[in-house]
Motif scaffolding. Sequence first.
Motif, PDB file in Angstrom:
ATOM      1  N   PHE A 159      23.244  27.966  47.621  1.00 22.98           N
ATOM      2  CA  PHE A 159      23.183  27.553  49.023  1.00 22.98           C
ATOM      3  C   PHE A 159      24.549  27.866  49.629  1.00 22.98           C
ATOM      4  O   PHE A 159      25.558  27.295  49.228  1.00 22.98           O
ATOM      5  N   VAL A 160      24.588  28.806  50.552  1.00 23.32           N
ATOM      6  CA  VAL A 160      25.850  29.271  51.128  1.00 23.32           C
ATOM      7  C   VAL A 160      25.773  29.180  52.654  1.00 23.32           C
ATOM      8  O   VAL A 160      24.801  29.642  53.252  1.00 23.32           O
ATOM      9  N   VAL A 161      26.788  28.592  53.261  1.00 18.18           N
ATOM     10  CA  VAL A 161      26.848  28.476  54.718  1.00 18.18           C
ATOM     11  C   VAL A 161      28.044  29.268  55.230  1.00 18.18           C
ATOM     12  O   VAL A 161      29.169  29.069  54.762  1.00 18.18           O
ATOM     13  N   VAL A 162      27.782  30.183  56.175  1.00 15.95           N
ATOM     14  CA  VAL A 162      28.843  30.992  56.770  1.00 15.95           C
ATOM     15  C   VAL A 162      28.943  30.646  58.256  1.00 15.95           C
ATOM     16  O   VAL A 162      27.933  30.579  58.961  1.00 15.95           O
ATOM     17  N   ARG A 163      30.142  30.418  58.729  1.00  9.20           N
ATOM     18  CA  ARG A 163      30.374  30.132  60.149  1.00  9.20           C
ATOM     19  C   ARG A 163      31.577  30.939  60.624  1.00  9.20           C
ATOM     20  O   ARG A 163      32.620  30.927  59.977  1.00  9.20           O
ATOM     21  N   ASN A 164      31.386  31.669  61.725  1.00  2.00           N
ATOM     22  CA  ASN A 164      32.459  32.508  62.267  1.00  2.00           C
ATOM     23  C   ASN A 164      33.021  33.467  61.217  1.00  2.00           C
ATOM     24  O   ASN A 164      34.234  33.694  61.144  1.00  2.00           O
ATOM     25  N   GLY A 165      32.116  33.993  60.389  1.00  6.28           N
ATOM     26  CA  GLY A 165      32.515  34.994  59.416  1.00  6.28           C
ATOM     27  C   GLY A 165      33.185  34.455  58.166  1.00  6.28           C
ATOM     28  O   GLY A 165      33.676  35.232  57.348  1.00  6.28           O
ATOM     29  N   LYS A 166      33.200  33.138  57.995  1.00  6.04           N
ATOM     30  CA  LYS A 166      33.853  32.549  56.826  1.00  6.04           C
ATOM     31  C   LYS A 166      32.915  31.574  56.125  1.00  6.04           C
ATOM     32  O   LYS A 166      32.126  30.876  56.772  1.00  6.04           O
ATOM     33  N   ILE A 167      33.017  31.537  54.795  1.00  5.83           N
ATOM     34  CA  ILE A 167      32.224  30.586  54.016  1.00  5.83           C
ATOM     35  C   ILE A 167      32.823  29.197  54.210  1.00  5.83           C
ATOM     36  O   ILE A 167      34.005  28.976  53.945  1.00  5.83           O
ATOM     37  N   ILE A 168      32.008  28.262  54.672  1.00 12.21           N
ATOM     38  CA  ILE A 168      32.506  26.895  54.872  1.00 12.21           C
ATOM     39  C   ILE A 168      31.880  25.914  53.890  1.00 12.21           C
ATOM     40  O   ILE A 168      32.344  24.771  53.769  1.00 12.21           O
ATOM     41  N   PHE A 169      30.841  26.351  53.186  1.00 15.79           N
ATOM     42  CA  PHE A 169      30.206  25.481  52.193  1.00 15.79           C
ATOM     43  C   PHE A 169      29.383  26.336  51.251  1.00 15.79           C
ATOM     44  O   PHE A 169      28.728  27.284  51.679  1.00 15.79           O
ATOM     45  N   GLU A 170      29.414  25.995  49.958  1.00 13.70           N
ATOM     46  CA  GLU A 170      28.533  26.657  48.996  1.00 13.70           C
ATOM     47  C   GLU A 170      28.286  25.730  47.817  1.00 13.70           C
ATOM     48  O   GLU A 170      29.142  24.920  47.454  1.00 13.70           O
ATOM     49  N   GLN A 171      27.089  25.849  47.278  1.00 16.94           N
ATOM     50  CA  GLN A 171      26.702  25.016  46.144  1.00 16.94           C
ATOM     51  C   GLN A 171      25.757  25.813  45.261  1.00 16.94           C
ATOM     52  O   GLN A 171      24.909  26.570  45.761  1.00 16.94           O
ATOM     53  N   TYR A 172      25.902  25.664  43.942  1.00 18.15           N
ATOM     54  CA  TYR A 172      25.116  26.451  42.997  1.00 18.15           C
ATOM     55  C   TYR A 172      24.568  25.554  41.892  1.00 18.15           C
ATOM     56  O   TYR A 172      25.114  24.480  41.620  1.00 18.15           O
ATOM     57  N   PHE A 230      23.712  41.786  60.712  1.00 15.99           N
ATOM     58  CA  PHE A 230      22.691  41.608  61.743  1.00 15.99           C
ATOM     59  C   PHE A 230      23.248  40.807  62.919  1.00 15.99           C
ATOM     60  O   PHE A 230      22.989  41.130  64.073  1.00 15.99           O
ATOM     61  N   LEU A 231      24.011  39.756  62.603  1.00 15.97           N
ATOM     62  CA  LEU A 231      24.595  38.918  63.649  1.00 15.97           C
ATOM     63  C   LEU A 231      25.545  39.715  64.535  1.00 15.97           C
ATOM     64  O   LEU A 231      25.627  39.494  65.753  1.00 15.97           O
ATOM     65  N   ASN A 232      26.242  40.676  63.930  1.00 16.32           N
ATOM     66  CA  ASN A 232      27.226  41.483  64.664  1.00 16.32           C
ATOM     67  C   ASN A 232      26.619  42.724  65.306  1.00 16.32           C
ATOM     68  O   ASN A 232      27.363  43.599  65.772  1.00 16.32           O
ATOM     69  N   GLY A 233      25.303  42.840  65.326  1.00 17.98           N
ATOM     70  CA  GLY A 233      24.682  43.993  65.956  1.00 17.98           C
ATOM     71  C   GLY A 233      24.953  45.310  65.261  1.00 17.98           C
ATOM     72  O   GLY A 233      25.101  46.353  65.902  1.00 17.98           O
ATOM     73  N   GLY A 234      25.005  45.262  63.912  1.00 21.91           N
ATOM     74  CA  GLY A 234      25.180  46.496  63.148  1.00 21.91           C
ATOM     75  C   GLY A 234      26.616  46.874  62.859  1.00 21.91           C
ATOM     76  O   GLY A 234      26.869  47.930  62.282  1.00 21.91           O
ATOM     77  N   SER A 235      27.563  46.019  63.246  1.00 18.47           N
ATOM     78  CA  SER A 235      28.969  46.309  62.932  1.00 18.47           C
ATOM     79  C   SER A 235      29.469  45.332  61.865  1.00 18.47           C
ATOM     80  O   SER A 235      28.948  44.220  61.727  1.00 18.47           O
ATOM     81  N   TYR A 236      30.498  45.780  61.128  1.00 17.46           N
ATOM     82  CA  TYR A 236      31.072  44.921  60.091  1.00 17.46           C
ATOM     83  C   TYR A 236      32.548  45.271  59.947  1.00 17.46           C
ATOM     84  O   TYR A 236      32.906  46.436  59.823  1.00 17.46           O
ATOM     85  N   GLY A 237      33.374  44.259  59.991  1.00 22.69           N
ATOM     86  CA  GLY A 237      34.810  44.483  59.889  1.00 22.69           C
ATOM     87  C   GLY A 237      35.349  45.348  61.008  1.00 22.69           C
ATOM     88  O   GLY A 237      36.330  46.073  60.823  1.00 22.69           O
TER      89      GLY A 237
END
Length: 279
Positions: free
Chosen positions: A16-29, A256-263
């Motif tokens: 379970f991984v949560v990303v906000r504003n391009g950064k991981i803010i929570f993860e659990q495995y 997808f969130l960035n409309g096809g762009s990354y970095g």
Amino acid sequence: EAADAALLEGTFGQAFVVVRNGKIIFEQYRGITEQEAQVVANASPILSSSDILERYGTRDKNSLATSWSVAKSFTSALFGVALEQGSLISTDETVGLYLGDWAVDGRSSVTFQEVLDMRSGLTPVCFNAETGLLGECTGAAANGGDLVRADDQLTPCIERPLARQGEIYGWWDGGRTPYPGRTFLYSNCDTMVLGKVLNDVQTGDFSGWAEENLFAKIGMEAFWWKDNSQTEDGNILSYCCIDAIPRDFARLGQLFLNGGSYGGAQVASQAYFEAIASA
């Protein structure tokens, strides 16, 4: 609470991984539980529950997970890459321009947009446990057709015909109403055909092209399954089955969130991704 629900006993949840504003803010495995391992072992002729626990009892941020149908979104993204590079022109093009078998009959009118939207109008394909082969579904096309059980998962997808509007089919509404024509029907075969076209326009090197033009550009390491149609090199299962770490799957969501762009770099057609977001 959301993570606890997603990773509840019996869900077979791994990450379970949560990303906000391009950064991981929570993860659990978590690894597979004894109860879940026993369920899998009961359905498997190969692995015992102890074998399964040994392999999957411990999972963390570096453990591979299988995408299953999320792979369809990777294939869609790669279609956007092909549009950006000019090896494909438009989603309005007919598939028959690139797939000769479809150019000589009623399938010649089927467009890429219809296949991307799973509105191709072609009959769904299912696995027959008795024959070990794929053929037209007789009932509901569960899980998109359960292709993954067959050795050759591409040929039947190419060879299937158009369904006839007004006909009664067991796979459409349980045979209760006539088939209305090209409308949405979840289909693994539609995405498998897209993979075939992408492979062909990249001169048969789908894996290398996908690695260079998508996975590497978003910083992802991925392993795409193939079928057993050939001893050495089968067909890429473009509708399913990419192995990667969960954090890397989040990178696709960011694309997808960035409309096809990354970095800051445009990986795929922006107009294509904007069309997806607005559909």
